[in-house]
Design an enzyme around this catalytic site. Structure first.
Site, mmCIF file in Angstrom:
data_model
loop_
_atom_site.group_PDB
_atom_site.id
_atom_site.type_symbol
_atom_site.label_atom_id
_atom_site.label_comp_id
_atom_site.label_asym_id
_atom_site.label_seq_id
_atom_site.Cartn_x
_atom_site.Cartn_y
_atom_site.Cartn_z
ATOM 1 N N ARG A 37 -38.240 3.007 -20.545
ATOM 2 C CA ARG A 37 -38.755 1.726 -21.022
ATOM 3 C C ARG A 37 -39.154 1.780 -22.495
ATOM 4 O O ARG A 37 -39.795 0.868 -23.010
ATOM 5 C CB ARG A 37 -39.932 1.256 -20.159
ATOM 6 C CG ARG A 37 -39.561 1.136 -18.698
ATOM 7 C CD ARG A 37 -40.343 0.039 -17.999
ATOM 8 N NE ARG A 37 -39.658 -0.383 -16.797
ATOM 9 C CZ ARG A 37 -38.745 -1.336 -16.745
ATOM 10 N NH1 ARG A 37 -38.410 -1.992 -17.836
ATOM 11 N NH2 ARG A 37 -38.177 -1.658 -15.609
ATOM 12 N N HIS A 67 -28.942 9.977 -21.149
ATOM 13 C CA HIS A 67 -28.881 8.522 -20.959
ATOM 14 C C HIS A 67 -29.907 7.880 -21.885
ATOM 15 O O HIS A 67 -31.075 8.249 -21.887
ATOM 16 C CB HIS A 67 -29.176 8.181 -19.496
ATOM 17 C CG HIS A 67 -28.829 6.775 -19.107
ATOM 18 N ND1 HIS A 67 -29.264 5.668 -19.817
ATOM 19 C CD2 HIS A 67 -28.074 6.280 -18.094
ATOM 20 C CE1 HIS A 67 -28.798 4.570 -19.239
ATOM 21 N NE2 HIS A 67 -28.065 4.916 -18.193
ATOM 22 N N TYR A 70 -33.004 2.243 -21.300
ATOM 23 C CA TYR A 70 -32.260 1.000 -21.068
ATOM 24 C C TYR A 70 -32.890 -0.234 -21.686
ATOM 25 O O TYR A 70 -32.323 -1.313 -21.633
ATOM 26 C CB TYR A 70 -31.924 0.788 -19.594
ATOM 27 C CG TYR A 70 -33.041 1.035 -18.609
ATOM 28 C CD1 TYR A 70 -32.953 2.114 -17.745
ATOM 29 C CD2 TYR A 70 -34.148 0.202 -18.530
ATOM 30 C CE1 TYR A 70 -33.961 2.362 -16.827
ATOM 31 C CE2 TYR A 70 -35.151 0.444 -17.613
ATOM 32 C CZ TYR A 70 -35.054 1.518 -16.773
ATOM 33 O OH TYR A 70 -36.042 1.754 -15.863
ATOM 34 N N HIS A 107 -26.155 1.643 -22.303
ATOM 35 C CA HIS A 107 -25.778 0.305 -21.844
ATOM 36 C C HIS A 107 -25.464 -0.520 -23.082
ATOM 37 O O HIS A 107 -26.312 -0.612 -23.977
ATOM 38 C CB HIS A 107 -26.930 -0.347 -21.071
ATOM 39 C CG HIS A 107 -27.297 0.368 -19.805
ATOM 40 N ND1 HIS A 107 -28.305 -0.050 -18.976
ATOM 41 C CD2 HIS A 107 -26.767 1.475 -19.221
ATOM 42 C CE1 HIS A 107 -28.388 0.768 -17.934
ATOM 43 N NE2 HIS A 107 -27.473 1.699 -18.066
ATOM 44 N N GLU A 142 -21.389 2.427 -20.892
ATOM 45 C CA GLU A 142 -21.407 2.340 -19.434
ATOM 46 C C GLU A 142 -20.847 0.989 -18.973
ATOM 47 O O GLU A 142 -21.154 -0.051 -19.558
ATOM 48 C CB GLU A 142 -22.838 2.537 -18.913
ATOM 49 C CG GLU A 142 -22.900 2.549 -17.384
ATOM 50 C CD GLU A 142 -24.236 3.038 -16.825
ATOM 51 O OE1 GLU A 142 -25.065 3.561 -17.604
ATOM 52 O OE2 GLU A 142 -24.434 2.890 -15.606
ATOM 53 N N ASP A 176 -19.696 3.372 -13.742
ATOM 54 C CA ASP A 176 -20.724 3.375 -12.703
ATOM 55 C C ASP A 176 -20.142 2.638 -11.496
ATOM 56 O O ASP A 176 -19.780 1.462 -11.595
ATOM 57 C CB ASP A 176 -21.982 2.679 -13.239
ATOM 58 C CG ASP A 176 -23.146 2.718 -12.265
ATOM 59 O OD1 ASP A 176 -22.947 2.334 -11.101
ATOM 60 O OD2 ASP A 176 -24.252 3.102 -12.681
ATOM 61 N N HIS A 179 -21.938 -0.529 -10.457
ATOM 62 C CA HIS A 179 -21.762 -1.595 -11.449
ATOM 63 C C HIS A 179 -20.369 -2.221 -11.380
ATOM 64 O O HIS A 179 -20.241 -3.443 -11.431
ATOM 65 C CB HIS A 179 -22.013 -1.057 -12.858
ATOM 66 C CG HIS A 179 -23.415 -0.568 -13.074
ATOM 67 N ND1 HIS A 179 -23.826 0.021 -14.237
ATOM 68 C CD2 HIS A 179 -24.503 -0.576 -12.259
ATOM 69 C CE1 HIS A 179 -25.110 0.360 -14.141
ATOM 70 N NE2 HIS A 179 -25.534 0.018 -12.939
ATOM 71 N N HIS A 211 -20.817 7.570 -12.793
ATOM 72 C CA HIS A 211 -22.069 7.471 -12.047
ATOM 73 C C HIS A 211 -21.699 7.104 -10.620
ATOM 74 O O HIS A 211 -21.022 6.094 -10.400
ATOM 75 C CB HIS A 211 -22.960 6.360 -12.624
ATOM 76 C CG HIS A 211 -23.604 6.723 -13.931
ATOM 77 N ND1 HIS A 211 -24.155 5.786 -14.766
ATOM 78 C CD2 HIS A 211 -23.795 7.938 -14.508
ATOM 79 C CE1 HIS A 211 -24.665 6.406 -15.829
ATOM 80 N NE2 HIS A 211 -24.456 7.701 -15.701
ATOM 81 N N ASP A 224 -26.529 -5.163 -9.398
ATOM 82 C CA ASP A 224 -26.970 -3.852 -9.866
ATOM 83 C C ASP A 224 -28.170 -3.306 -9.100
ATOM 84 O O ASP A 224 -29.222 -3.053 -9.684
ATOM 85 C CB ASP A 224 -27.269 -3.893 -11.390
ATOM 86 C CG ASP A 224 -27.525 -2.491 -11.951
ATOM 87 O OD1 ASP A 224 -27.404 -1.504 -11.197
ATOM 88 O OD2 ASP A 224 -27.855 -2.405 -13.147
ATOM 89 N N HIS A 226 -28.731 -0.049 -6.754
ATOM 90 C CA HIS A 226 -28.071 1.151 -6.235
ATOM 91 C C HIS A 226 -28.521 1.455 -4.807
ATOM 92 O O HIS A 226 -29.669 1.233 -4.451
ATOM 93 C CB HIS A 226 -28.408 2.363 -7.111
ATOM 94 C CG HIS A 226 -28.020 2.202 -8.546
ATOM 95 N ND1 HIS A 226 -28.173 3.189 -9.476
ATOM 96 C CD2 HIS A 226 -27.465 1.161 -9.215
ATOM 97 C CE1 HIS A 226 -27.746 2.764 -10.663
ATOM 98 N NE2 HIS A 226 -27.322 1.535 -10.527
ATOM 99 N N GLU A 256 -27.070 8.481 -9.149
ATOM 100 C CA GLU A 256 -28.274 7.729 -9.567
ATOM 101 C C GLU A 256 -28.738 6.898 -8.382
ATOM 102 O O GLU A 256 -29.071 5.730 -8.503
ATOM 103 C CB GLU A 256 -27.944 6.776 -10.720
ATOM 104 C CG GLU A 256 -27.388 7.410 -11.965
ATOM 105 C CD GLU A 256 -26.953 6.372 -12.995
ATOM 106 O OE1 GLU A 256 -26.259 5.400 -12.634
ATOM 107 O OE2 GLU A 256 -27.339 6.522 -14.160
HETATM 108 ZN ZN ZN Z 1 -27.386 0.444 -12.365
HETATM 109 FE FE FE Z 2 -25.359 3.997 -14.116
HETATM 110 FE FE FE Z 3 -27.138 3.379 -16.821
#
Ligand code: ZN
Ligand code: FE
Ligand code: FE
Length: 277
Positions: A37, A67, A70, A107, A142, A176, A179, A211, A224, A226, A256
């Site tokens: 974050r 990564h 995000y 992203h 991604e 992903d 995704h 992913h 989105d 998971h 993930e």
């Molecule tokens: Zn995701």
């Molecule tokens: Fe991902």
């Molecule tokens: Fe991601």
């Protein structure tokens, strides 16, 4: 041998992540470069990195995936936020210079009512600026579920970003599974078609990592969320097909899924078994 790992917490440093990965049967892993974050990254600890690199060499951890947080938005409307994205990515890539062979996934961003065209331009602008710094890490875009105004909701949008980067030789894609499924690519029933579509639009040589996540929602839901492997709408047979696919099986795979370490250990063992049979 299958290269598979999961997302690990980076709070205890690199050596701790390496040990955790080996403990759960992984030979790669993914980590956030800082709090997802936002916020400042911890100072690099050269001793930790040196110890990690030794350990990684001894235990066959050859390539890891960083990564980006995000909250970054390379195509934000506000110039200050775009600058913040650029500064953060530069800072992250500067740190990754100490980890040979690492890749950096991010992203692409959300265009928030500015339109896809403007969003794509801002993202490629940032990548062009980053290229001037000549960092070693390969940067991965991604594939996104298309939630809200996310860019990267289909292969064409990623292709467009890549096309606008002058030197795209160190630019790749991380697919992903949750995704792309939520984005409308039916990897559950038609994996081959999706692979061919990716190859036609982007080129499979750009695909550098995957992913592996099942999805709580349906094909084309743009949600989105998971799910654990085999417990969502994609299903175990599709993951078996992915990890054994002649054009995918050489890739590093990262889980993930909503799991603790034991859950990840089980999924890694499960997918290794699927890959062998
Ligand atoms: Zn995701
Ligand atoms: Fe991902
Ligand atoms: Fe991601």
């Amino acid at each position: 041998m299958l290269r598979i790992g999961c997302h690990l917490s980076s709070s205890k440093g690199f050596l701790a992540m390496g040990k955790e990965a080996v403990k759960i049967g992984a030979n790669t892993f993914q980590f956030f470069t800082r709090n997802p974050r936002g916020g400042k990254a911890k100072a690099l600890d050269p001793e930790d990195i040196a110890a990690y690199l030794d350990y990684a060499g001894e235990h066959g951890l050859d390539q890891i995936l960083a990564h980006a947080p995000y909250i970054l938005n390379a195509c934000a409307k506000d110039e200050g936020l775009r600058q913040f994205a650029y500064d953060t990515v530069c800072d992250d890539l500067g740190r990754l210079e100490y980890i040979p062979n690492a890749m950096y996934n991010f992203h692409p961003g959300s265009h928030v009512k500015q339109g896809v065209e403007t969003g794509i331009q801002y993202i490629s602008d940032m990548l062009n600026r980053i290229n001037e710094k000549e960092y070693q890490s390969v940067i991965l875009l991604e594939t996104m579920a298309g939630k809200g105004t996310e860019i990267g909701r289909n292969f064409e949008e990623l292709r467009e970003i890549i096309d606008r980067v002058e030197d795209s030789s160190r630019l790749g894609v991380c697919m992903d599974t949750c995704h792309v499924f939520d984005g409308g690519y039916d990897i559950a029933e038609h994996l081959e078609q999706t692979v061919e579509e990716f190859d036609r639009v982007i080129g499979l040589e750009r695909l550098k990592a995957m992913h592996l996540n099942d999805s709580m929602n349906g094909l084309g839901s743009h949600k989105d969320r998971h799910e654990k492997i085999g417990e969502g709408n994609i299903g175990l047979p599709a993951f078996r097909a992915i990890v054994t696919h002649p054009r995918l099986r050489h890739l590093p795979f990262f889980l993930e899924t909503p799991n603790d370490l034991e859950g990840y250990q089980r999924e890694i063992a499960l997918l290794r078994k699927e890959a062998e049979t």
